[in-house]
Write an enzyme that holds these catalytic residues in place. Structure first.
Site, mmCIF file in Angstrom:
data_model
loop_
_atom_site.group_PDB
_atom_site.id
_atom_site.type_symbol
_atom_site.label_atom_id
_atom_site.label_comp_id
_atom_site.label_asym_id
_atom_site.label_seq_id
_atom_site.Cartn_x
_atom_site.Cartn_y
_atom_site.Cartn_z
ATOM 1 N N GLY A 173 2.560 -1.064 -0.262
ATOM 2 C CA GLY A 173 3.219 -0.283 0.734
ATOM 3 C C GLY A 173 4.654 0.301 0.508
ATOM 4 O O GLY A 173 5.119 0.776 1.294
ATOM 5 N N THR A 233 4.175 -8.380 5.996
ATOM 6 C CA THR A 233 3.968 -8.307 4.547
ATOM 7 C C THR A 233 4.535 -6.763 4.472
ATOM 8 O O THR A 233 4.456 -5.967 5.349
ATOM 9 C CB THR A 233 2.558 -8.360 4.282
ATOM 10 O OG1 THR A 233 1.671 -7.505 4.787
ATOM 11 C CG2 THR A 233 1.964 -9.852 4.593
ATOM 12 N N CYS A 234 4.374 -6.216 3.034
ATOM 13 C CA CYS A 234 4.505 -4.834 2.910
ATOM 14 C C CYS A 234 3.167 -4.486 2.157
ATOM 15 O O CYS A 234 3.323 -3.604 1.203
ATOM 16 C CB CYS A 234 5.669 -4.879 1.901
ATOM 17 S SG CYS A 234 7.248 -5.227 2.883
ATOM 18 N N SER A 235 2.137 -4.764 2.545
ATOM 19 C CA SER A 235 0.929 -4.556 1.885
ATOM 20 C C SER A 235 0.095 -3.675 2.815
ATOM 21 O O SER A 235 0.215 -3.616 4.110
ATOM 22 C CB SER A 235 0.257 -5.770 1.369
ATOM 23 O OG SER A 235 -1.254 -5.654 1.305
#
Length: 725
Positions: free
Chosen positions: A385, A443-445
């Protein structure tokens, strides 16, 4: 000869005058955006030698390894030696950006080296091939122009050797680049990249800068004024604005947004030099604000895999008024402690304690963590992301493997499975801390396997052997999200998709169902309300006093005396108590709905108009009885409370005369009644609004809505229904 209209022209080696035409299309989206936004600016002249060497070593660790049957160029395992690397952020950023660009075009650059016969005809050692790749990328990005060196720059022999080699083959390299473009029918080899990579580069070129305010050192208003003095102006949105502007983030009140082109100007102002403004990705600010909204006054916090120490500092700043302590895991090196303590001292952080244990190795019954109520979990994730991976790696100290995945536009299934398993283990371990009441997972997913699937699996397989309330999903926190966003988030997850204004982010809040036997103090309730922005400047001390006063007023109502020898008196007391309690609860309910107009229900024999008292009256409004006289019930009377109209205007009403119908007392013994009272009926005459004479009692059942019930007076104050006789 190539099957292309331009094939015959490009099959022969072009002259030096044709090189710039062949390589004119930009190789990277970053370079294209730079040229477009800076017309008239001098072309790139190259990097210092130390940047090339550092970038080569980074590339050596993140390059894509091919199968043995497809290996054309061999890279050695020995890193290049260089001078002591400067620790300036600008130097690190240039090195990572150069290495990442070379990684994205690794296949194309290798093809150029083979097609131009540089390899394997030359006798360059294998450990210099990484340096050749990164310098070749910069060489074509400069349109194969000679690098300009400064007088005070110290040169390295390896760099000089590779640069001389590339300059001697620049005509053949330009031809190889042109043939590669024609083969893929692309205006530039930038368009040969996967679509996901091109979109990521486009987002990175427009991604704004986020910075949070250190409220321990300066207030937001002071920051605004300071920026205005520097020539910045406050706007609602910084999208597509090239001026010196800033905006306040819609989710976090202490986060400011700046256009990306202002980075060089901002780092030189005192606000950033004095740690009053700190650059950081918005996803980390969302995480710490979510934790702050769940805290009580004395709750401790456990932070796991924070990466950047700025995240820990932001959490400390938000809780500096509390007695909370922040425990931080995943610090392996004790040598960093002095530097970290120095950094925290500069930023004004005082409640941080560093743990050198791996999180999954910490016992859930550890005595140090018995007051931890909220756990912030920022697990290692794929990071797909993130639009600008170089900035993210430098600021969050993430693994450089993120560059490898982003260069290909995705993560392999095997690696995704490994990451998801690690995330699940950390989340389930966090849920084993019996004293904790909430877990924030961020998260940054963009993968469901790392986000929703991990959370749902952890909730489904909670440890039933632990004798505590189970966890459940909670909706996004109200101060961070608008009501519209909460309503749209039907599954109670908070998501931000990658866009031109922000990186991607996933946030989930797990809270325990509160134990019914657990008591919560007023101080904690008010502290949590203040964290959610519901008090809006109201001091906690005052709210606590009002709460205590309200509680005291509820418990100070005297109970009516009960005569055990008289069953009717018992019924009267029960009736008065029941009505008083009902009116008290009803009054509390109406107090909440302050914005709604209140309606009154006409009582039997009462006026339907609201009157304003004109002058006091010496006569009682309702007949009363003497103490220990004959059994009776309370007469209903018209209440004369002063009530304001919704528009806060007082209207003077004329007094009117009301004659009530005869009142028949339903005694159980009519014979005894006729023996004690005269046979004729009597009438109660009321003229206008009256003032209640002290000593008389009114029935709680006829209390107006919104008014507090009168205290029940002892039966000793009951008087004769007709005292004027």
């Amino acid at each position: 000869m190539l099957n292309s209209p331009r094939g015959p022209e490009l099959s022969s080696s072009p002259g030096p005058e044709d090189i710039s035409q062949l390589s004119s299309p930009a190789l990277s989206g970053h370079a294209a955006s730079a040229e477009k936004s800076s017309a008239g600016v001098l072309e790139k002249t190259g990097y210092p030698d130390s940047v090339y060497v550092t970038a080569a070593n980074i590339f050596q660790g993140i390059r894509v390894e091919k199968s043995p049957d497809k290996v054309i160029i061999k890279y050695g395992n020995e890193p290049l030696r260089s001078f002591s690397e400067p620790e300036e952020e600008s130097f690190q950023r240039l090195s990572y950006e150069l290495a990442f660009s070379a990684l994205k075009y690794q296949d194309i650059l290798e093809t150029m080296l083979i097609d131009s016969y540089i390899l394997p005809s030359t006798t360059i050692p294998d450990h210099l091939n990484s340096l050749i790749i990164v310098m070749l990328y910069d060489f074509q990005d400069r349109k194969f122009q000679t690098r300009v060196l400064s007088d005070n720059e110290e040169s390295l022999s390896e760099v000089q050797e590779v640069e001389n080699l590339l300059n001697s083959f620049k005509t053949k390299l330009a031809a190889a680049l042109a043939r590669c473009r024609i083969k893929h029918d692309a205006l530039s080899i930038y368009h040969i990249l996967p679509e996901t990579v091109r979109k990521q580069e486009l987002r990175a070129s427009t991604l704004p800068l986020y910075a949070w305010i250190n409220t321990c050192k300066i207030s937001p208003e002071e920051v605004y004024n300071n920026l205005k003095i520097k020539g910045y102006r406050k706007v609602k949105s910084i999208l597509h604005i090239d001026d010196k502007v800033f905006a306040v983030d819609q989710h976090c009140y202490d986060v400011l947004i700046f256009p990306s082109h202002l980075k060089k100007d901002l780092v030189n102002i005192d606000l950033f030099k004095d740690y009053k403004l700190i650059f950081q990705d918005k996803s980390r600010s969302l995480a710490v604000h979510s934790v702050k909204a769940l805290l009580n006054m004395e709750d401790d916090i456990l932070m796991v895999n924070t990466g950047s120490w700025y995240t820990v500092a932001h959490m400390s700043i938000l809780t500096h008024n509390n007695t909370s302590k922040i425990f931080v895991c995943r610090v392996r090196s004790h040598a960093k402690d002095p530097d970290l303590k120095k950094l925290f001292t500069k930023m004004g952080c005082k409640n941080i304690e560093i743990l050198h244990d791996i999180f999954t190795d910490i016992d859930s019954k550890d005595q140090r963590l018995q007051k931890v109520k909220v756990i912030l979990l920022l697990p290692r994730c794929s990071g797909l992301g993130v639009s600008n991976p170089v900035e993210f790696i430098l600021n969050e100290h993430e693994d450089t493997d993120l560059l490898k995945d982003l260069s290909k536009g995705g993560t392999s299934k095997d690696k995704l499975h490994v990451l998801a398993q690690q995330q699940y283990e950390q989340l389930t371990h966090a849920m084993k801390f019996t004293k904790a009441q909430a877990v924030v997972y961020c998260t940054c997913s963009v993968y469901t396997e790392e986000n929703e699937a991990v959370v749902k699996k952890a909730l489904e397989f909670q440890d039933s052997g632990i004798k505590v309330q189970p966890y459940r999903l909670s909706p996004p926190v109200l101060p961070l999200c608008s009501l519209k966003e909460i309503q749209l988030s039907t599954d109670k997850f908070f998501r931000m998709e990658p866009s031109e204004i922000n990186n991607g982010c996933f946030l989930s809040i797990l809270t325990r169902e509160r134990d019914p036997t657990e008591t919560v103090s007023v101080k904690d309730v008010l502290a949590r309300a203040a964290a959610k922005g519901l008090l809006e400047g109201i001091e906690l001390g005052k709210s606590s006093k009002r709460e205590k006063k309200k509680k005291k007023s509820k418990t100070s109502l005297p109970k009516a005396s009960i005569n055990d020898n008289n069953g009717i008196q018992v019924k009267i007391a029960e009736f008065v108590h029941r009505e008083t309690k009902a009116n008290t609860n009803h009054s509390e309910t109406l107090a909440v709905k302050t914005s709604l107009p209140q309606k009154t229900t006409p009582q039997v024999g009462a006026s339907s108009q609201i009157r304003k008292p004109i002058k006091p009256c010496t006569q009682p409004l309702v007949p009363t009885f003497l103490k220990n006289t004959y059994p009776s019930r309370l007469y209903e009377r018209q209440t004369n409370f002063v009530r304001h109209r919704p528009e806060d205007k007082m209207v003077a009403l004329k007094p009117i005369e009301i004659v009530l119908p005869p009142v028949m007392l339903p005694f159980s013994n009519p014979e005894g009644l006729r023996a004690r009272f005269p046979a004729q009926h009597f009438y109660c005459r009321c003229v206008g609004p009256k003032t209640v004479v002290p000593g008389y009692i009114s029935s709680p059942s006829i209390t107006r809505r919104g008014e507090k019930p009168k205290e029940n007076l002892p039966s000793s104050l009951l008087r004769h229904p007709r005292p004027w006789l």
